[in-house]
Design an enzyme around this catalytic site. Structure first.
Site, short mmCIF file in Angstrom:
data_model
loop_
_atom_site.label_atom_id
_atom_site.label_comp_id
_atom_site.label_asym_id
_atom_site.label_seq_id
_atom_site.Cartn_x
_atom_site.Cartn_y
_atom_site.Cartn_z
CG HIS A 52 -2.59 -9.48 31.34
ND1 HIS A 52 -2.56 -8.22 30.59
CD2 HIS A 52 -2.75 -10.28 30.12
CE1 HIS A 52 -3.01 -8.12 29.58
NE2 HIS A 52 -3.03 -9.61 29.21
P1 TYD Z 1 -1.06 -11.91 26.40
O1 TYD Z 1 -0.88 -10.29 26.26
O2 TYD Z 1 -0.79 -12.76 27.58
O3 TYD Z 1 -2.34 -12.35 25.80
P2 TYD Z 1 -3.80 -12.14 26.11
O4 TYD Z 1 -3.82 -11.02 27.25
O5 TYD Z 1 -4.71 -11.87 24.90
O6 TYD Z 1 -4.14 -13.36 26.82
O7 TYD Z 1 0.03 -12.33 25.47
C1 TYD Z 1 0.18 -13.72 24.68
C2 TYD Z 1 1.40 -14.06 24.46
O8 TYD Z 1 1.69 -13.48 22.98
C3 TYD Z 1 2.53 -13.80 25.36
O9 TYD Z 1 3.49 -14.77 25.12
C4 TYD Z 1 3.17 -12.49 24.83
C5 TYD Z 1 3.04 -12.66 23.42
N1 TYD Z 1 2.81 -11.28 22.90
C6 TYD Z 1 3.75 -10.59 22.05
O10 TYD Z 1 4.78 -11.32 22.01
N2 TYD Z 1 3.48 -9.41 21.48
C7 TYD Z 1 2.43 -8.70 21.85
O11 TYD Z 1 2.30 -7.39 21.35
C8 TYD Z 1 1.36 -9.31 22.51
C9 TYD Z 1 -0.22 -8.50 22.88
C10 TYD Z 1 1.65 -10.54 23.04
#
Ligand code: TYD
Length: 134
Positions: A52
């Site tokens: 992303h």
């Molecule tokens: P995501 O940012 O997509 O993780 P990564 O980039 O590490 O793969 O986040 C994964 C999940 O966690 C998504 O459902 C959103 C949640 N999340 C939060 O609730 N708070 C946060 O600060 C972060 C970074 C993610």
């Protein structure tokens, strides 16, 4: 914002035979105020994270333990950065597509972020990101 705005930041390291210490002060060592800290841990072998871009978020990513790769992409070029030291952070500016992989066993990825979590700050579809980036 492009890949050239992303860079490694060498953080202060207080070397000590009792164990080393690193510290981070917002706006002094990194170019933003810290509003959130999160970390990835217990990452299974072969796992991939990220996939992303953020619209406005500034981040510093640190391999607090172990190592992993971050693939950065600004829509024009890509760059892979291996993080493997707890005193080196990768600054990622807004509007950079990123993927994380190649996590070593027991690695911990800590992220300092300039704002609270909001899903509205994400581009999760690469095509949608590209349209805005160009
Ligand atoms: P995501 O940012 O997509 O993780 P990564 O980039 O590490 O793969 O986040 C994964 C999940 O966690 C998504 O459902 C959103 C949640 N999340 C939060 O609730 N708070 C946060 O600060 C972060 C970074 C993610």
């Amino acid at each position: 914002m492009s890949l050239s705005d992303c860079r490694l930041i060498y953080l202060p390291k207080v070397s000590d035979p009792r164990g080393n210490l690193t510290f981070i002060e917002a706006k002094k060592h990194i170019p933003f105020h810290i509003k959130r800290v999160y970390y990835l841990y217990d990452v299974p072998a072969g796992s991939e994270r990220g996939g992303h871009a953020h619209k406005a978020l500034h981040q510093l990513v640190i391999a607090i333990s172990g190592s992993f790769d971050i693939i950065l992409n600004d829509g024009n070029s890509t760059k892979t950065v291996n993080l493997n030291r707890p005193y080196i952070g990768l600054y990622i500016c807004p509007m950079i597509w990123r993927e994380l992989n190649n996590f070593s066993s027991g690695s911990v990825c800590m992220v300092l972020a300039s704002n609270a979590y909001t899903e509205e700050d994400y581009y999760r579809q690469y095509n949608e990101y590209l349209l805005q980036q160009k």
